[in-house]
Design a protein around this motif. Structure first.
Motif, PDB file in Angstrom:
ATOM      1  N   LYS A 179       7.979 -23.475  16.054  1.00  0.00           N
ATOM      2  CA  LYS A 179       8.979 -22.294  16.449  1.00  0.00           C
ATOM      3  C   LYS A 179       9.778 -22.489  17.656  1.00  0.00           C
ATOM      4  CE  LYS A 179       7.808 -20.007  12.555  1.00  0.00           C
ATOM      5  NZ  LYS A 179       8.471 -19.537  11.597  1.00  0.00           N
ATOM      6  N   PRO A 201      10.397  -6.049  12.857  1.00  0.00           N
ATOM      7  CA  PRO A 201       9.726  -5.506  14.142  1.00  0.00           C
ATOM      8  C   PRO A 201       8.360  -4.536  13.680  1.00  0.00           C
ATOM      9  CG  PRO A 201      11.989  -5.148  13.970  1.00  0.00           C
ATOM     10  CD  PRO A 201      11.670  -5.697  12.639  1.00  0.00           C
ATOM     11  N   THR A 226       5.383  -6.933  13.321  1.00  0.00           N
ATOM     12  CA  THR A 226       5.203  -7.364  14.566  1.00  0.00           C
ATOM     13  C   THR A 226       4.321  -6.123  15.319  1.00  0.00           C
ATOM     14  OG1 THR A 226       7.089  -8.320  14.605  1.00  0.00           O
ATOM     15  CG2 THR A 226       5.874  -8.702  16.517  1.00  0.00           C
ATOM     16  N   PHE A 252       5.299 -15.350  16.664  1.00  0.00           N
ATOM     17  CA  PHE A 252       6.450 -14.593  17.206  1.00  0.00           C
ATOM     18  C   PHE A 252       6.445 -14.784  18.600  1.00  0.00           C
ATOM     19  CE2 PHE A 252       4.482 -12.290  13.424  1.00  0.00           C
ATOM     20  CZ  PHE A 252       5.579 -12.587  12.542  1.00  0.00           C
ATOM     21  N   VAL A 310       7.640 -16.715  20.336  1.00  0.00           N
ATOM     22  CA  VAL A 310       8.833 -17.163  20.927  1.00  0.00           C
ATOM     23  C   VAL A 310       9.882 -16.030  21.361  1.00  0.00           C
ATOM     24  CG1 VAL A 310       9.133 -19.407  19.833  1.00  0.00           C
ATOM     25  CG2 VAL A 310       9.795 -17.178  18.513  1.00  0.00           C
ATOM     26  N   HIS A 311       9.508 -14.907  20.950  1.00  0.00           N
ATOM     27  CA  HIS A 311      10.248 -13.620  21.468  1.00  0.00           C
ATOM     28  C   HIS A 311       9.704 -13.203  22.582  1.00  0.00           C
ATOM     29  CE1 HIS A 311      12.427 -13.913  17.911  1.00  0.00           C
ATOM     30  NE2 HIS A 311      11.330 -13.672  17.217  1.00  0.00           N
ATOM     31  N   GLN A 312      10.466 -12.907  23.732  1.00  0.00           N
ATOM     32  CA  GLN A 312      10.205 -12.397  25.050  1.00  0.00           C
ATOM     33  C   GLN A 312       9.322 -10.969  24.769  1.00  0.00           C
ATOM     34  OE1 GLN A 312      10.091 -14.072  28.269  1.00  0.00           O
ATOM     35  NE2 GLN A 312       8.843 -12.181  28.590  1.00  0.00           N
ATOM     36  N   GLU A 313      10.043 -10.161  24.160  1.00  0.00           N
ATOM     37  CA  GLU A 313       9.110  -8.790  23.906  1.00  0.00           C
ATOM     38  C   GLU A 313       7.933  -8.949  23.533  1.00  0.00           C
ATOM     39  OE1 GLU A 313      12.048  -9.701  22.569  1.00  0.00           O
ATOM     40  OE2 GLU A 313      12.007  -8.944  20.429  1.00  0.00           O
ATOM     41  N   VAL A 314       7.612  -9.857  22.591  1.00  0.00           N
ATOM     42  CA  VAL A 314       6.308 -10.303  21.876  1.00  0.00           C
ATOM     43  C   VAL A 314       5.215 -10.776  23.159  1.00  0.00           C
ATOM     44  CG1 VAL A 314       4.971 -11.283  20.304  1.00  0.00           C
ATOM     45  CG2 VAL A 314       7.239 -10.434  19.523  1.00  0.00           C
ATOM     46  N   ARG A 315       5.934 -11.508  23.660  1.00  0.00           N
ATOM     47  CA  ARG A 315       5.025 -12.322  24.940  1.00  0.00           C
ATOM     48  C   ARG A 315       4.667 -11.166  26.192  1.00  0.00           C
ATOM     49  NH1 ARG A 315       8.320 -16.726  24.671  1.00  0.00           N
ATOM     50  NH2 ARG A 315       9.480 -16.248  26.843  1.00  0.00           N
ATOM     51  N   GLU A 354       4.418 -17.869  30.300  1.00  0.00           N
ATOM     52  CA  GLU A 354       4.516 -16.516  30.331  1.00  0.00           C
ATOM     53  C   GLU A 354       3.775 -16.080  31.685  1.00  0.00           C
ATOM     54  OE1 GLU A 354       6.190 -14.284  28.646  1.00  0.00           O
ATOM     55  OE2 GLU A 354       5.599 -12.972  30.323  1.00  0.00           O
TER      56      GLU A 354
END
Lengths: 269, 273
Positions: free
Chosen positions: A227, B177, B180, B206, B208-213, B241
Motif C-alpha cells: 500500500k 471510514p 476503519t 490503512f 497509509v492514511h495520515q488520520e489513521v496513523r 509517524e
C-alpha cells in the motif's frame, strides 16, 4: 491388633472417598456462556453431559469456612460460596459465572465439568487466581486469560482465544474448529501447540525475539499488494517482527500464534 | 401465337382430354407431321368431334391471319424503338449490378457472415459485460454483507466471533471510514487483547492514511499490553509517524514498561529522531 489396623484402613479409605466426593452438581438448561474467574489453586476443566455443571475439589471440608452469620441472608456480592466448596455459581440470564473468593489461597485443586455447546471463558488475570488451568477434551469455544498462570490443554477443538502474560501455553488439539479464527498469544511464555497433521488453516506465526519452529509445511502466501505508493511494484519483504504466514494443508480458518520473547513450537502429530 | 391458341383451346373449348393429339393439331394443319402421326391424328379426329371442331377453329384463325393486310411500320419506328431501349437501358444497368446472381450471393454471404460475426461479438461482449458487472455487483453485495456481519459480530460476546468480525473487516473491498472507525474502536476498547491485536493488524493496511496513523499513535498511549505496544510501534515506525515520539519517550522512561517494549521504543526513537 489386626482388627484395629483393618478398621483404621477402612476409616482412612472412607475419609478419602469422602474427600473425593466433595462435589457440587446442578443442572441448568439453556446456558450460552460460562465465565470462570478467580479460581484459587489449580483448575481442571472437563466435559459433562446434559446441562450438568459439576464442581469437584480435593479441599478438606474443614478448610471451607462457613460463615454462621450468613444464615437466612441472601448474598448481594458475587463473591460468596453457594456451592459449599468455596466457590460461587451464579446464573444470570443465559450466563453462568463461577468464581472464587477474593482472597489468596494456593491450596487445593478444582475440577469443573461443563456441558458441551456452552462458550467457556476463563479469566485468571486476578492476582488471587491460581497458577494453572488445564482443559481436557472440550469441544467448546474457549477463551482463557492468565497473568503468570500456565494454560494447558488436550483434545480440544477451539475456537480458542488464549492470552497469557508470562505463562506457558501448551497442549494439543484433536481438530481445529473452522467456524471461527483461533488466536494464541503469550508475551514472555512459550507456545507449544500440536495439531493433527491434516489440519487446514491459514496460520500467522509471529515472535518478536523468540524463535519459531514448525512441523507443518507452510505454503507462503504471495506478498500483499504494497500500500506504500513509493514501493510501487516492489514486494514487501518484512512485515512487523519475525512473521511467517501462510496456508497449511491448503488453508482454512485463521490460526494466529504470537509471542514477544517466548519461542513458538507448532507441531504436527 | 400458336401456343397461345392451343392454351386457349385447352382452357376454354377443349373437352377432349387427349393432350397428345391436341398438341399435334397445329402441326397437322401445317403438314409438319410424320405419316404415322398424321394417321394417328386422322384416326382420332374420326372418333372425336371435339378435336375436329378444334381443328376447324385453328384453321379459321390461320386463314384470318393470312388475310390480314400487312401494315408498314412508321418511319420513325426504329428511332422510337432505340429511344425506348435507351430509356430502359439505364435502370437495367443498375439492376444488373445489384441483381447479378453471382455478386448477390457473394454480398448476401458477406452480409450474413458480417452479421453473424457482429452478433457473436456483440453477444460475447454483452455477456462478458453482464458477467463482469454481475461479478462486481456480487462482490459489492459480499462486501456489504461482510460489513453487516462485521458490525453485528463485533458486538458479540464471544472473542472468536469478534476475531471473525475483524477478519471480515480485512476482507471488505474498499472499506469505508465506518469500518476503519469500528476497527479503531475495537483496537482501543475490546476486552480481549487477541481481538485488539487482530484489529491492529487489520488497520496496518490503512496506515497509509495520515488520520489513521494519528489515531494509531493515540491508541498506543492507552495500550497496556506489551504485544500491542510493540506491534503498534513497529507499524508506525514503518511510516515514520513522529506523533508517537512523546509516548515512546514515556515508555523508555517508565519502569513498568515491558523490557522488550522499552527496547523497541528506544530503537524506534533512534529512527525517528
Amino acid at each position: 491388633m489386626k482388627h484395629t489396623i483393618l478398621v483404621i484402613i477402612i476409616f482412612w479409605l472412607a475419609w478419602q472417598t469422602g474427600l473425593s466426593q466433595n462435589q457440587y452438581e446442578t443442572k441448568i438448561p439453556n446456558i450460552r456462556k460460562v465465565l470462570i474467574e478467580k479460581i484459587p489453586g489449580t483448575l481442571l476443566i472437563e466435559q459433562s453431559q446434559n446441562n450438568v455443571f459439576k464442581i469437584e475439589t480435593d479441599k478438606e471440608p474443614s478448610e471451607i469456612v462457613e460463615d454462621e452469620r450468613t444464615r437466612g441472608l441472601k448474598p448481594v456480592t458475587s463473591s460468596y460460596d453457594n456451592t459449599g466448596l468455596g466457590l460461587s455459581l451464579v446464573q444470570s440470564g443465559s450466563n453462568v459465572t463461577i468464581s472464587g473468593p477474593n482472597q489468596f489461597d494456593a491450596t487445593g485443586n478444582y475440577t469443573i465439568f461443563l456441558p458441551p455447546e456452552v462458550e467457556v471463558s476463563v479469566d485468571l488475570t486476578n492476582p488471587f487466581s491460581g497458577q494453572l488451568v488445564e482443559i481436557r477434551g472440550l469441544k467448546n469455544s474457549l477463551e482463557v486469560k492468565t497473568l503468570s498462570g500456565d494454560i494447558k490443554f488436550s483434545n480440544i477443538t477451539g475456537p480458542t482465544v488464549f492470552h497469557s502474560i508470562s505463562g506457558n501455553i501448551e497442549g494439543s488439539f484433536s481438530d481445529l474448529n473452522q467456524e471461527a479464527p483461533s488466536s494464541i498469544i503469550s508475551i514472555s511464555g512459550l507456545i507449544d501447540l500440536a495439531m493433527p497433521s491434516n489440519t487446514k488453516a491459514e496460520v500467522k506465526l509471529m515472535s518478536v525475539s523468540g524463535k519459531i519452529y514448525s512441523g507443518f509445511e507452510i505454503e507462503k502466501e504471495k506478498p500483499n499488494k504494497n500500500k506504500d505508493p513509493r514501493a510501487g511494484e516492489l514486494a514487501q519483504i518484512s512485515g512487523i517482527g519475525q512473521k511467517t504466514s501462510g496456508k497449511i494443508n491448503g488453508g482454512g480458518t485463521s490460526l494466529i500464534l504470537q509471542s514477544i520473547s517466548g519461542n513458538i513450537y507448532f507441531r504436527n502429530k | 401465337m400458336k401456343k397461345r391458341i392451343i392454351d386457349y383451346q385447352k382452357t376454354d373449348t377443349m373437352k377432349c382430354n387427349n393432350t397428345q393429339i391436341n398438341a399435334l393439331l397445329t402441326a397437322y394443319l401445317d403438314n409438319a407431321l410424320t405419316p404415322e402421326e398424321s394417321k394417328m391424328v386422322e384416326a382420332h379426329l374420326n372418333d372425336c368431334s371435339d378435336c375436329l371442331d378444334e381443328l376447324q377453329e385453328i384453321r379459321t384463325l390461320h386463314l384470318q391471319i393470312e388475310h390480314t393486310p400487312l401494315i408498314d411500320p412508321p418511319t420513325d419506328a426504329e428511332r422510337r424503338f432505340r429511344q425506348m431501349l435507351e430509356k430502359q437501358h439505364k435502370p437495367q444497368k443498375q439492376s444488373i449490378t445489384i441483381t447479378v446472381d453471382f455478386s448477390w450471393k457473394k454480398i448476401a454471404a458477406a452480409i450474413i457472415i458480417f452479421l453473424a460475426g457482429a452478433a457473436t461479438v456483440l453477444l460475447f461482449q454483452s455477456k462478458t459485460d453482464s458477467d463482469t458487472s454481475s461479478i462486481a455487483h456480487l462482490e459489492n453485495q459480499v462486501s456489504q454483507m461482510r460489513q453487516v456481519l462485521m458490525t453485528a459480530l463485533i458486538k458479540n460476546d464471544s472473542p472468536s466471533d469478534r476475531l471473525k468480525a475483524v477478519q471480515y473487516a480485512e476482507q471488505i473491498s474498499g472499506p469505508s471510514p465506518e469500518v476503519t472507525n469500528i476497527l479503531l474502536e475495537t483496537l482501543n476498547h475490546d476486552p480481549s487483547v487477541n481481538v485488539r491485536l487482530a484489529a491492529a493488524n487489520a488497520l496496518h493496511q490503512f496506515a497509509v492514511h495520515q488520520e489513521v496513523r494519528t489515531k494509531l499513535a493515540q491508541s498506543l498511549q492507552q495500550q497496556s499490553d506489551p504485544m500491542l505496544q510493540i506491534v503498534l510501534i513497529k507499524m508506525l515506525v514503518q511510516f515514520h509517524e513522529r506523533s508517537m515520539v512523546p509516548t515512546l519517550q514515556d515508555f523508555s522512561h517508565d519502569e513498568k514498561t515491558h523490557e522488550m517494549v522499552k527496547k523497541e521504543a528506544e530503537e524506534a526513537l533512534t529512527v525517528l529522531l
